[in-house]
Design a protein around this motif. Sequence first.
Motif, PDB file in Angstrom:
ATOM      1  N   GLN A  11       0.838  -1.210   0.000  1.00 44.71           N
ATOM      2  CA  GLN A  11       0.000   0.000   0.000  1.00 44.71           C
ATOM      3  C   GLN A  11       0.865   1.249   0.000  1.00 44.71           C
ATOM      4  OE1 GLN A  11      -3.170   0.420   2.709  1.00 44.71           O
ATOM      5  NE2 GLN A  11      -3.874  -1.712   2.482  1.00 44.71           N
ATOM      6  N   LYS A  12       0.303   2.311  -0.495  1.00 45.65           N
ATOM      7  CA  LYS A  12       1.047   3.564  -0.564  1.00 45.65           C
ATOM      8  C   LYS A  12       0.465   4.586   0.394  1.00 45.65           C
ATOM      9  CE  LYS A  12       3.544   4.377  -4.684  1.00 45.65           C
ATOM     10  NZ  LYS A  12       3.643   5.068  -5.961  1.00 45.65           N
ATOM     11  N   ASP A  13       1.306   5.516   0.817  1.00 43.48           N
ATOM     12  CA  ASP A  13       0.796   6.626   1.625  1.00 43.48           C
ATOM     13  C   ASP A  13      -0.190   7.420   0.766  1.00 43.48           C
ATOM     14  OD1 ASP A  13       2.674   5.770   3.412  1.00 43.48           O
ATOM     15  OD2 ASP A  13       4.063   7.439   3.065  1.00 43.48           O
ATOM     16  N   THR A  14      -1.276   7.864   1.381  1.00 38.02           N
ATOM     17  CA  THR A  14      -2.180   8.741   0.623  1.00 38.02           C
ATOM     18  C   THR A  14      -1.969  10.168   1.101  1.00 38.02           C
ATOM     19  OG1 THR A  14      -3.881   8.255   2.248  1.00 38.02           O
ATOM     20  CG2 THR A  14      -3.983   7.035   0.188  1.00 38.02           C
TER      21      THR A  14
ATOM     22  N   GLU B  25      -6.177  15.474   0.811  1.00 43.00           N
ATOM     23  CA  GLU B  25      -7.028  16.003  -0.251  1.00 43.00           C
ATOM     24  C   GLU B  25      -6.953  17.526  -0.130  1.00 43.00           C
ATOM     25  OE1 GLU B  25     -10.989  14.449  -0.148  1.00 43.00           O
ATOM     26  OE2 GLU B  25     -10.256  12.369  -0.270  1.00 43.00           O
TER      27      GLU B  25
END
Length: 885
Positions: free
Chosen positions: A45-48, A51
Amino acid sequence: MVLSGCAIIVRGQPRGGPPPERQINLSNIRTGALARRAPQSQPDQKDTPDEPYAFQAREFLRKMLIGKEVCFTVEVKTALGREYGMVYLGRDTTGENIAESLVNEGLATVRREGIRGNNPDQARLCDLEDQAKASKKGMWTEGGGTNTVRDLKYIIENPRNFVDSMHQKPVNAVIEHVRDGSVVRALLLPDYYLVTVMLSGVKCPTFKREADGTESPEPFAAEAKFFTESRLLQRDVQIILESCPNQVILGTVLHPNGNITELLLKEGFARCVDWSMAVYTQGAEKLRAGEKSAKERKVRIWKDYVAPTANMDQKDRQFVAKVMQVVNADAVVVKLNSGEYKTIHLSSIRPPRIEGENKDKDKRFRPIYDIPYMFEAREFMRKKIIGKKVNVTVDYIRAATSSSETSTIPAFAERTCATVTIGGINIAEALVSKGFATVIRYRQDDDQRSSHYDELLAAEARAIKNGKGLHSKKEVPIHRVADISGETQKAKQFLPFLQRAGRSEAVVEYVFSGSRLKLYMPKETCLITFLLAGIECPRGSRNMPGGMQVAEPFSDEAMAFTKELVLQREVEVEVESMDKAGNFIGWLHIEGVNLSVALVENALSKVHFTAERSSYYKTLVSGEEASRLRKDKVSPQFAPCFCLLAFWERTANYRAVYVTEITDTMHFYTQDMETGLCVGGLENLMETMRAEIAAQPPVEGSYAARRGDYCIANFSADGEWYRARVEKVQSPAKVHVFYIDYGNREIVPSTRLAVIPPAFSIRTLAAQATEYTFAYIQVPQDEDARADVVDSLVRDIQNTQCLLNVEHSGVTCPHVTLQFADSKDDVGLSLVKEGMVMVDVRKEKHLQKMRSWSFLSHVLSQLNIWRYGDFRDDDADEFGYKLKK
Ligand SMILES: *[C@@H]1O[C@H](CO)[C@@H](O)[C@H](O)[C@H]1NC(C)=O
Ligand SMILES: *[C@@H]1O[C@H](CO)[C@@H](O)[C@H](O)[C@H]1NC(C)=O
Ligand SMILES: *[C@@H]1O[C@H](CO)[C@@H](O)[C@H](O)[C@H]1NC(C)=O
Ligand SMILES: *[C@@H]1O[C@H](CO)[C@@H](O)[C@H](O)[C@H]1NC(C)=O
Ligand SMILES: CC(=O)N[C@H]1CO[C@H](CO)[C@@H](O)[C@@H]1O
């Protein structure tokens, strides 16, 4: 806490513990999601990232709500228990509606799908959104808001460099998470580094993660965490990043209301941590003080705390004392005010030592010279404090340890460990900073340590940095000290050298007895045994081929005297000769005092006939004379001698007396038994007188008192008439009278006085009370001591029959000796024996004629009547006989 632009965590008021939390999501609106870090367990998984406007929305709420009271409504509760509602600033729904504010600022969008047109609140949200859009506020600004996305840094490649690059300057930050009371996660501004910071210098109870993944809190962990959370979570703070040992960042959080580190300690939520105290930039002593205050108040983690010196009196805990000896390099022997000696170890330091060598096997091993830096350490201390007064603050008592067979730790007696200061300088700290001692490390919860422990650690760090003493890379200094004490051959070679040298410097290393010393000669770097010339000092007990030889009287006193004057002091010696055993004989001077003379002056030694040849002979003899004559300093050594002589060189003719009165000055009045009791004596006369007066009572007030007149006085104790003399007329109400037949005095009104009938005047019968004082003893100058003696005399002899012998005349009255009538023991002598009074020798001319008191005392000791004991006239006669012989 503000979780995001549209979710917050609230808490009630605490009641006896951290209150439960409740999460509220704002209904009807949506804000951007904040950046999320990928779980480390899932590397795919990647850091998000944030927004757009998500962080602005969070910050908007954080600034508005953190620490404020809010009111909320719950509109929907989901199956999972999540609650949606409205939040208002303040105590009721009339406050600012924060969902509306967010929408108004263009930081949130309205969820129009759930809106029911008939709900005015919801309609209002839609209106606000439309207005925000129209005026291009927040997210409705053109450009999409990519500039509102943070470049968050979760990982710092080289944290140590990072910390160093901050130069201990305060950095603005927001506390994002509180892991426990003393570990926080902070967002550093303006560059958005997320770092975990441990508070420098302290540690709170933590939550231990068990094998099964559950957390178990140590006592007070939850309370400590709440304490920090409720003050720091999501607050604007400044952080000083102070150090980074082992990838752990240590720092101090500054908040306008105070600093949390000190508060946690003061409230008993944290304890000091030695290793990280050193980096605390705001003053470690404040932290210790905070902890100390919590301990004293026994709050929270200290609720069962007992201080190491809790059961000591204040006066035993802190006192001023004189240093008599420096022992090795970590202890001193001090003399207390009471005169007692006490060994004090310096808290928390360890003297130089040799690790793991077979030092005990080497017979000639002398720690002070053979252990590197031990001598330097001892000398440093000796020069600074020997003979000086120091302040001692006891920090702890180390219990005795016994060595067991399995343990390599040697046995120790109980030790009193203290911080010793002189002129404000902590001796232990000075030693450590010179590299002459190291600091003991303790378990974190070990309280048995110096009250200035941090200063010791800091001093050690400096010593290490500067390569001082033990920390030096240079070769260790070696002391090749030749010990020629008891080595006749070597001593013989050395003698002419010392004789020629005249006065030589020396340090007294050891005192064997009043006149036998071990000296260190720094110039010659050798140790010698030295005997004082010109005197004969009482010998201590010692092992002889024929068995133990008992100590001569005053050998201990002489040794104590010498120790106090010269032990470990710098002195000058003149070596004159040497004895068969290789001991040097000579004179020792310290600060203008000749030790031989001083011993003689203090009656602790006698002049030896060999002194006649010496240039100090005159001084010695006059010293001896002075000791004999100095009234207040007559050694008790001579007391029995004088008593004996007193009893021996006189004519004794005891007669029976009745002691009627003892005065405060230790004079007393007696009546003669023979004249008093005979027919026509006092008793008869008084009876007749009283009968006569009773028949013809005097007219009250008719008598005018005049100083010196004889009269009769009505004695207040029994209301009877007695013969008296007027000593002073202060006023008619206060006439001082002396009862001439008894020796007591009284102040009476003149109404209690009357004319003495002529038949009973002193012409008929002389005044019956005669004043005497004690011969051969000194009246104590000290009032209390004198009062004790008088009390004892009143108890023992007042109103009893005694035997009295006039020894010699005196200025005011004859000096006499008294014996108890029954036992025939001497009253004055029994006072001497009890130690209540001293023997007085000054006035006895016939005694002063005796030539040499030291000679006499010597004879006395040989005659074995050397005691205060029960000698009487016959003893004295026997003694006189032997003495004459
Ligand atoms: C409630 O708010 C939290 C925090 O922003 C968010 O993670 C969660 O998804 C929200 N719940 C719902 C159902 O919107
Ligand atoms: C730390 O806080 C205390 C009050 O809690 C304050 O007196 C002290 O000045 C503060 N120190 C610093 C360096 O801010
Ligand atoms: C002992 O401490 C007191 C106060 O702490 C100080 O006034 C005094 O000078 C000190 N004495 C010595 C000998 O250091
Ligand atoms: C002595 O004086 C007291 C009171 O002043 C009186 O009661 C008493 O009778 C007197 N004694 C004689 C013997 O007068
Ligand atoms: C030469 C010398 O130092 N003499 C001293 C010996 O000691 C006495 C007192 O103890 C001094 O008075 C002398 O001056």
